[in-house]
Design an enzyme around this catalytic site. Structure first.
Site, mmCIF file in Angstrom:
data_model
loop_
_atom_site.group_PDB
_atom_site.id
_atom_site.type_symbol
_atom_site.label_atom_id
_atom_site.label_comp_id
_atom_site.label_asym_id
_atom_site.label_seq_id
_atom_site.Cartn_x
_atom_site.Cartn_y
_atom_site.Cartn_z
ATOM 1 N N ARG A 162 36.172 -60.919 -22.299
ATOM 2 C CA ARG A 162 35.687 -61.240 -23.652
ATOM 3 C C ARG A 162 34.385 -62.036 -23.617
ATOM 4 O O ARG A 162 33.449 -61.759 -24.358
ATOM 5 C CB ARG A 162 36.761 -62.029 -24.406
ATOM 6 C CG ARG A 162 37.928 -61.175 -24.831
ATOM 7 C CD ARG A 162 39.085 -62.047 -25.283
ATOM 8 N NE ARG A 162 39.793 -62.533 -24.118
ATOM 9 C CZ ARG A 162 41.112 -62.501 -23.958
ATOM 10 N NH1 ARG A 162 41.860 -62.021 -24.913
ATOM 11 N NH2 ARG A 162 41.684 -62.960 -22.866
ATOM 12 N N ARG A 245 34.402 -70.767 -12.889
ATOM 13 C CA ARG A 245 35.228 -71.771 -12.239
ATOM 14 C C ARG A 245 34.544 -72.196 -10.948
ATOM 15 O O ARG A 245 33.903 -71.379 -10.282
ATOM 16 C CB ARG A 245 36.605 -71.202 -11.863
ATOM 17 C CG ARG A 245 37.623 -71.198 -12.980
ATOM 18 C CD ARG A 245 38.092 -72.610 -13.322
ATOM 19 N NE ARG A 245 39.079 -72.628 -14.395
ATOM 20 C CZ ARG A 245 38.810 -72.645 -15.700
ATOM 21 N NH1 ARG A 245 37.570 -72.645 -16.116
ATOM 22 N NH2 ARG A 245 39.778 -72.674 -16.596
ATOM 23 N N GLU A 274 35.449 -80.311 -8.636
ATOM 24 C CA GLU A 274 35.012 -81.124 -9.765
ATOM 25 C C GLU A 274 36.114 -82.112 -10.181
ATOM 26 O O GLU A 274 37.285 -81.814 -9.986
ATOM 27 C CB GLU A 274 34.597 -80.230 -10.953
ATOM 28 C CG GLU A 274 35.724 -79.407 -11.548
ATOM 29 C CD GLU A 274 35.245 -78.435 -12.626
ATOM 30 O OE1 GLU A 274 34.255 -77.720 -12.410
ATOM 31 O OE2 GLU A 274 35.913 -78.406 -13.679
ATOM 32 N N HIS A 292 31.318 -79.163 -17.061
ATOM 33 C CA HIS A 292 32.384 -78.256 -17.530
ATOM 34 C C HIS A 292 32.586 -78.383 -19.052
ATOM 35 O O HIS A 292 33.673 -78.764 -19.510
ATOM 36 C CB HIS A 292 33.701 -78.535 -16.784
ATOM 37 C CG HIS A 292 34.650 -77.365 -16.812
ATOM 38 N ND1 HIS A 292 35.536 -77.072 -15.812
ATOM 39 C CD2 HIS A 292 34.849 -76.399 -17.753
ATOM 40 C CE1 HIS A 292 36.247 -75.999 -16.121
ATOM 41 N NE2 HIS A 292 35.841 -75.564 -17.309
HETATM 42 C C1 DGY Z 1 38.651 -72.625 -20.114
HETATM 43 O O1 DGY Z 1 39.102 -72.539 -21.251
HETATM 44 O O2 DGY Z 1 39.145 -72.019 -19.163
HETATM 45 C C2 DGY Z 1 37.488 -73.527 -19.924
HETATM 46 O O3 DGY Z 1 36.901 -73.385 -18.694
HETATM 47 C C3 DGY Z 1 37.930 -74.945 -20.139
HETATM 48 O O4 DGY Z 1 38.713 -75.328 -19.050
#
Ligand code: DGY
Length: 334
Positions: A162, A245, A274, A292
């Protein structure tokens, strides 16, 4: 004496959260919340969770098979994130623990940020601001902080779920970019045509992208999907943006490639280990670093908290959780 049959289920809200959302949870549950916002891990998490039926997790707590074994009352983990690599989902499923996440509500906000980070990286915005604040702007120069164009460039997207598709739309429609992507499963031709995106192999993606954006989920298979070998296949002037990530990029290899001028620049919102950041990345000028925050608009964070609460309430009060991960635990849904 309290009638156990009448008592509310007990849940843990792992981190400080919108007071209105915690108040809504209190209507259904005995809530152990965390207004001090301590990071709960290991023994501290086990102690707080062990007699509780539900957890509203912020996305960073590690839910391992070992933790699950120590928390036999647990029935649901509602993760306030779309990613759930912090959770051992097969172990949850084996113990009958429902896992939920928060897809959709963060798609556009996260895509906005990914695009912004890519642009800031290409146009050297963080470096330019540091230059100005340091009082170094004393005169015009023809090549002062020159970056690379975004409009008309080739946008590469690794991972085309998405959020990847929302970034593709921004690039193609808004900036006239040529969009190439790589994903294990190719999109239907009609979706590719609507997005203006073309599937290519991973090697072609690396070789063709002027700006490569990573939006794939983390798993053992995607660990170090971008390492020294992949960086060596990228264009010398290319940029790399990671909003997916930490662990998908080999941060040490990236620092070495940036230092050597192997690629032009990187924009990173996520990091291996992190909140610690590789010290060599911190020392490099051609990296834009953010903590993040890709989903962090106030409205979206509230929508994520509301959806996580909806999931928790439904799962523990006999309703239908809107966004289950291991939906097989719910049986056929009519
Ligand atoms: C997610 O929603 O996976 C974002 O990276 C926030 O952790």
């Amino acid at each position: 004496m309290k009638d156990p049959a009448m008592s509310k289920p007990a849940v843990l809200v792992s981190r400080d959260l919108f007071p209105e959302v915690v108040a809504r949870l209190r209507q259904h549950f005995e809530v152990d919340d965390n207004p001090a916002d301590e990071v709960l891990a290991g023994e501290a998490l086990r102690l707080r969770l062990q007699h509780r039926q539900g957890l509203l997790a912020a996305g960073g707590e590690r839910i391992s098979a070992e933790l699950l074994a120590a928390c036999p009352a647990l029935r649901v983990v509602a993760n306030m994130a779309v990613g759930y690599n912090n959770i051992d989902v097969p172990a949850c499923t084996a113990r009958g623990v429902l896992v939920t996440n928060t897809p959709d509500v963060l798609t556009e906000t996260t895509a906005d940020f990914g695009f912004a980070l890519m642009m800031a990286t290409a146009r050297r915005m963080a470096e330019a601001e540091r230059f100005l604040r340091a009082g170094l702007w004393t005169k015009w120069r023809y090549d002062l902080l020159t970056g690379s164009d975004v409009h008309g460039a080739t946008l590469g997207i690794l991972g085309m779920g998405r959020i990847g598709q929302a970034i593709a739309r921004r690039g193609a429609a808004g900036f006239g970019m040529r969009v190439v992507y790589h994903n294990r499963s190719r999109l239907p031709p009609a979706t590719e045509a609507a997005l203006g995106a073309q599937w290519v192999g991973k090697a072609e993606l690396l070789a063709q992208s002027d700006h490569l954006v990573l939006v794939l989920p983390y798993s053992a298979a995607s660990h170090h999907a971008i390492g020294a070998a992949e960086l060596a296949q990228m264009k010398p002037g290319a940029t790399l943006t990671n909003i997916a990530r930490g662990g998908i990029v080999d941060d040490a290899a990236l620092a070495a490639a940036l230092r050597a001028g192997r690629i032009a620049a990187a924009g990173l919102d996520v990091f291996e280990g992190e909140p610690a950041v590789h010290p060599e990345l911190l020392a490099l000028p051609n990296v834009v670093l953010t903590p993040h925050i890709a989903s962090a608009s106030l409205r979206t964070r509230r929508a994520m908290a509301d959806l996580a609460a909806d999931n928790l309430i439904a799962a523990l009060t006999g309703g239908a959780p809107p966004t289950p991960v291991n939906a097989e635990l719910l049986g056929p849904r009519g």
